[in-house]
Design a protein around this motif. Structure first.
Motif, PDB file in Angstrom:
ATOM      1  N   LYS A 105      62.675  -3.643  -6.633  1.00 35.07           N
ATOM      2  CA  LYS A 105      61.725  -4.749  -6.540  1.00 35.07           C
ATOM      3  C   LYS A 105      60.303  -4.239  -6.706  1.00 35.07           C
ATOM      4  N   ILE A 106      60.049  -3.114  -6.079  1.00 34.75           N
ATOM      5  CA  ILE A 106      58.695  -2.561  -6.198  1.00 34.75           C
ATOM      6  C   ILE A 106      58.395  -2.228  -7.651  1.00 34.75           C
ATOM      7  N   LYS A 107      59.402  -1.709  -8.317  1.00 34.66           N
ATOM      8  CA  LYS A 107      59.173  -1.344  -9.708  1.00 34.66           C
ATOM      9  C   LYS A 107      58.847  -2.578 -10.528  1.00 34.66           C
ATOM     10  N   ILE A 108      59.554  -3.654 -10.250  1.00 33.92           N
ATOM     11  CA  ILE A 108      59.335  -4.859 -11.043  1.00 33.92           C
ATOM     12  C   ILE A 108      57.923  -5.389 -10.799  1.00 33.92           C
ATOM     13  N   SER A 109      57.538  -5.377  -9.548  1.00 32.69           N
ATOM     14  CA  SER A 109      56.205  -5.901  -9.246  1.00 32.69           C
ATOM     15  C   SER A 109      55.133  -5.033  -9.905  1.00 32.69           C
ATOM     16  N   LYS A 110      55.369  -3.747  -9.927  1.00 36.97           N
ATOM     17  CA  LYS A 110      54.389  -2.863 -10.552  1.00 36.97           C
ATOM     18  C   LYS A 110      54.339  -3.102 -12.051  1.00 36.97           C
ATOM     19  N   TRP A 111      55.492  -3.347 -12.608  1.00 35.91           N
ATOM     20  CA  TRP A 111      55.524  -3.576 -14.048  1.00 35.91           C
ATOM     21  C   TRP A 111      54.765  -4.847 -14.385  1.00 35.91           C
ATOM     22  N   LYS A 112      54.913  -5.840 -13.547  1.00 38.52           N
ATOM     23  CA  LYS A 112      54.192  -7.085 -13.780  1.00 38.52           C
ATOM     24  C   LYS A 112      52.685  -6.845 -13.701  1.00 38.52           C
ATOM     25  N   VAL A 115      51.500  -5.256 -16.797  1.00 33.49           N
ATOM     26  CA  VAL A 115      51.385  -6.217 -17.888  1.00 33.49           C
ATOM     27  C   VAL A 115      50.103  -7.018 -17.743  1.00 33.49           C
ATOM     28  N   ALA A 116      49.831  -7.404 -16.523  1.00 33.65           N
ATOM     29  CA  ALA A 116      48.604  -8.167 -16.306  1.00 33.65           C
ATOM     30  C   ALA A 116      47.385  -7.320 -16.657  1.00 33.65           C
ATOM     31  N   ASN A 117      47.458  -6.054 -16.314  1.00 34.47           N
ATOM     32  CA  ASN A 117      46.332  -5.182 -16.625  1.00 34.47           C
ATOM     33  C   ASN A 117      46.139  -5.017 -18.112  1.00 34.47           C
ATOM     34  N   LYS A 118      47.220  -5.063 -18.819  1.00 37.93           N
ATOM     35  CA  LYS A 118      47.078  -4.870 -20.250  1.00 37.93           C
ATOM     36  C   LYS A 118      46.175  -5.923 -20.844  1.00 37.93           C
ATOM     37  N   HIS A 119      46.310  -7.140 -20.329  1.00 36.56           N
ATOM     38  CA  HIS A 119      45.510  -8.202 -20.911  1.00 36.56           C
ATOM     39  C   HIS A 119      44.068  -8.163 -20.432  1.00 36.56           C
ATOM     40  N   ARG A 120      43.863  -7.500 -19.331  1.00 38.09           N
ATOM     41  CA  ARG A 120      42.504  -7.420 -18.830  1.00 38.09           C
ATOM     42  C   ARG A 120      41.765  -6.352 -19.617  1.00 38.09           C
ATOM     43  N   ARG A 121      40.831  -6.767 -20.383  1.00 39.00           N
ATOM     44  CA  ARG A 121      40.162  -5.822 -21.264  1.00 39.00           C
ATOM     45  C   ARG A 121      39.374  -4.795 -20.482  1.00 39.00           C
ATOM     46  N   ASP A 122      38.702  -5.298 -19.504  1.00 37.82           N
ATOM     47  CA  ASP A 122      37.710  -4.433 -18.862  1.00 37.82           C
ATOM     48  C   ASP A 122      38.272  -3.820 -17.581  1.00 37.82           C
TER      49      ASP A 122
ATOM     50  N   SER B 382      56.274   5.316 -22.143  1.00 42.11           N
ATOM     51  CA  SER B 382      56.407   3.887 -21.946  1.00 42.11           C
ATOM     52  C   SER B 382      55.148   3.280 -21.383  1.00 42.11           C
ATOM     53  N   LEU B 383      54.083   3.986 -21.529  1.00 42.10           N
ATOM     54  CA  LEU B 383      52.841   3.455 -20.993  1.00 42.10           C
ATOM     55  C   LEU B 383      52.358   2.299 -21.843  1.00 42.10           C
ATOM     56  N   PRO B 384      51.587   1.482 -21.263  1.00 45.07           N
ATOM     57  CA  PRO B 384      51.092   0.317 -22.021  1.00 45.07           C
ATOM     58  C   PRO B 384      50.348   0.722 -23.282  1.00 45.07           C
ATOM     59  N   GLN B 385      49.576   1.757 -23.164  1.00 42.83           N
ATOM     60  CA  GLN B 385      48.829   2.131 -24.340  1.00 42.83           C
ATOM     61  C   GLN B 385      49.695   2.980 -25.235  1.00 42.83           C
ATOM     62  N   GLN B 386      50.054   2.447 -26.311  1.00 48.31           N
ATOM     63  CA  GLN B 386      50.952   3.152 -27.196  1.00 48.31           C
ATOM     64  C   GLN B 386      50.216   4.078 -28.138  1.00 48.31           C
TER      65      GLN B 386
END
Lengths: 171, 445
Positions: A105-112, A115-122, B382-386
């Motif tokens: 569960k922790i892994k899933i939450s971290k993955w989420k 993903v959210a961070n990826k969209h955050r540019r800054d 598998s990091l976000p930054q590919q």
């Protein structure tokens, strides 16, 4: 599977005491050799417990264990002097205690979150650094930089030793 | 000014006034007065007593100044040293004592000096203290005109007095024994404190002597600054410029020699504001913090390879983050490699360690293989930054691009990233007779 992780501290202490007579190879001879000894012990332990199968699952699991063992060994070698090593040891112990499902569960939450961070540019650099360095969340920036420096030194030592072991085995 | 008058009086009536001074609170005055006149030694003794009691109330540097100074041959020189300048050639003062004494009563000078004195407010309390060895002066400055002097917010970078104690620093500014006085004086009261901490201390101690000391200070300052032709004046000017560097009084000369004066002064743990810098306690603390951070960034710059030319904090942080990430990826990759390696039962630690010594040779011999090994995780991580960042390639071995491209095609056949990495890792291994694209990653060692 995670039993071996919990015995690291005891073993590490014995190993540390036993490894005081070491060759001075670098600027941190004691740390390096103590890390080497612990890590090799851990490796032996892991190999003993798991058959050397070539299935992907086994290998990935073993890889994970080895990775954790490497970090734990390094953190034990450094001791409790550094905040990051303390945080690392705590994390390893908590991992051992946690159940597999909880970890999932922790892994899933971290993955989420990732993903959210990826969209955050800054994404703030400081936050990023805090994420990377163990125990970095509860430090002021100045201390964080100090811990980062020490962490980098330890990581380079760790990589050196692991690479030499790997090379030794592959030759 | 009252002080000037007292000084004049002091020339003539030494004995009587001496004892009166302490009661009146003009402690510092008698010391100077004593020094100024060519009175005999006996005159010094009572003043010594006064001074000793005085020094106890104050900081040691005052008392030490007195103890030291009164042993000098010339009263005048001593007085001048203790009071203001800490000039090297004290003996020369004798000759010029008279002209200086003459200057004292000049009201015009005093009047001119009064507004200038507040300029010291631009500097921190400890600055002034160190400059003159007189806490009251600084205290006066701080209390009276903290904002009188124009203080530009930023100085040239962060030149905070670092926490590294430099005891002998003052010697450069105050050539004589004066500097150790300053050391003790400023270091004594608050060895661990900042400007903030020092100010209340001195404030409490020096309140009664404020008014009396101030005019004397100004006069001394004026004397120092005024004549610039003399050689000894030049020396004094240098030192005084350092002392005056926080004050706009000396203007150009301070600018010229502020570097000389400011550099050696920074040996205290507490912070001093530089010339033209804000003296707000918040900004001082901020400056200390910034200095600490920059010091650590410099240390990190040495650790992270390839960061010698980077001069920005943001860029440097990026590099650090990338380096840490790449190190962690390397650990991951190496652990994967170790997981697949057939273990040898007899693990000879010494052998491994000795191999570690010659690790560099191994690396060199393996050349691109190590580079690929190290670089592979970046590709298959598998990091976000590919994307593979440049710094990763910088610290890993370069020149392995052609092989990497071939490797990149291989993973397509594999579902698991782990297997990709394994394949990439084992390809360059000479002992493993590896297969081009979809070779099985079985251990062939």
């Amino acid at each position: 599977m995670v039993v071996c992780l919990s015995i690291y501290p005891k073993k590490s202490l014995q190993l540390y005491l036993a490894s005081m007579n070491s060759k001075s190879l670098s600027s941190n001879p004691c740390r390096k050799t103590s890390f080497t000894r612990r890590f090799l012990r851990a490796l032996a332990e892991i190999r003993r417990e798991e058959p050397n199968s070539s299935s992907h699952v086994d290998i990935s699991r073993r890889c994970q264990r080895i990775k954790v063992a490497a970090y734990a060994s390094m953190a034990s070698a450094v001791g409790s002097k550094r905040a990051w090593s303390r945080a690392m040891i705590c994390k390893v112990r908590n991992r051992a205690i946690c159940r597999a499902s909880m970890r999932q569960k922790i892994k899933i939450s971290k993955w989420k979150k990732a993903v959210a961070n990826k969209h955050r540019r800054d994404v703030n650099q400081e936050d990023e650094l805090r994420r990377l360095v163990p125990g970095g969340k509860s430090m002021d920036f100045c201390k964080l930089l100090e811990e980062t420096a020490h962490y980098i030194k330890s990581l380079t030592t760790q990589v050196q030793v692991m690479r030499s072991i790997a090379d030794y085995y592959s030759t | 000014m009252g002080a000037g008058d007292n000084g004049n009086l002091g020339f003539q009536q030494r004995g009587g006034s001496l004892l009166n001074y302490p009661s009146s609170g003009m402690m510092y005055m008698p010391e100077k007065v004593v020094g100024m006149t060519m009175s005999t030694m006996p005159m010094c003794k009572p003043s010594n007593l006064v001074d000793s009691s005085f020094g106890s109330a104050w900081d040691p540097f005052v008392s030490q100044a007195q103890n030291v100074e009164f042993q000098a041959s010339s009263m005048a020189s001593r007085q001048i040293v203790t009071s203001h300048y800490g000039v090297g050639s004290l003996e020369n003062q004798e000759i010029s004592t008279d002209p200086r004494l003459v200057q004292f009563p000049s009201d015009a000078n005093l009047v001119n000096l009064v507004p200038k004195l507040p300029c010291f407010g631009s500097g921190s309390f400890s600055d002034v203290v160190s400059s003159f060895g007189l806490p009251p002066c600084g205290q006066i400055v701080n209390s009276e005109c903290p904002s009188d002097c124009p203080s530009s917010n930023k100085e040239n970078g962060t030149e905070i007095t670092s926490t590294s104690p430099r005891d002998g620093v003052h010697a450069t500014v105050f050539q004589e024994d004066h500097h150790h006085i300053l050391d003790e004086g400023t270091g004594g009261p608050s060895p661990n404190g900042k400007k903030r901490k020092r100010v209340p201390e001195s404030h409490s101690q020096l309140d009664p002597r404020q008014s009396e000391i101030e005019p004397q200070r100004e006069v001394s300052q004026e004397i120092l600054v005024g004549p610039k032709e003399q050689d000894d004046k030049k020396q004094k000017k240098e030192q005084n410029a350092g002392t005056n560097s926080r004050c706009k009084l000396t203007g150009k000369q301070a600018k010229d020699q502020s570097q000389n004066g400011e550099g050696p002064k920074e040996d205290y743990i507490h912070v001093r504001a530089r010339r033209g810098q804000a003296t707000n306690s918040h900004s001082l603390a901020e400056r200390v913090r910034r200095e600490k951070i920059s010091e650590r960034m410099r240390y990190l710059q040495d650790l992270v390879p390839g960061c010698n030319k980077i001069t920005g904090k943001a860029v440097m942080l990026d590099e650090i983050i990338n380096y840490v990430q790449s190190l962690q990826r390397q650990v991951e990759f190496l652990s994967m490699k170790l997981a697949t390696v057939n273990p040898e039962i007899n693990i000879d630690i010494e052998q491994i360690l000795s191999k570690d010594v010659s690790k560099t040779e191994i690396l060199h011999s393996r050349g691109g293989s190590s580079g690929i090994l190290g670089f592979a995780p970046a590709m298959s991580s598998s990091l976000p930054q590919q994307h593979i960042t440049q710094p990763d390639g910088a610290f890993l071995i370069q020149g392995s691009n052609p092989q990497l491209t071939t490797m990149s095609q291989a993973p397509s056949a594999w579902e698991d990233e782990l297997q990709n990495v394994m394949q990439l890792g084992f390809v360059p291994n000479p002992t493993v007779d590896n297969l081009g694209q979809n070779g099985c990653m079985k251990v062939e060692l």
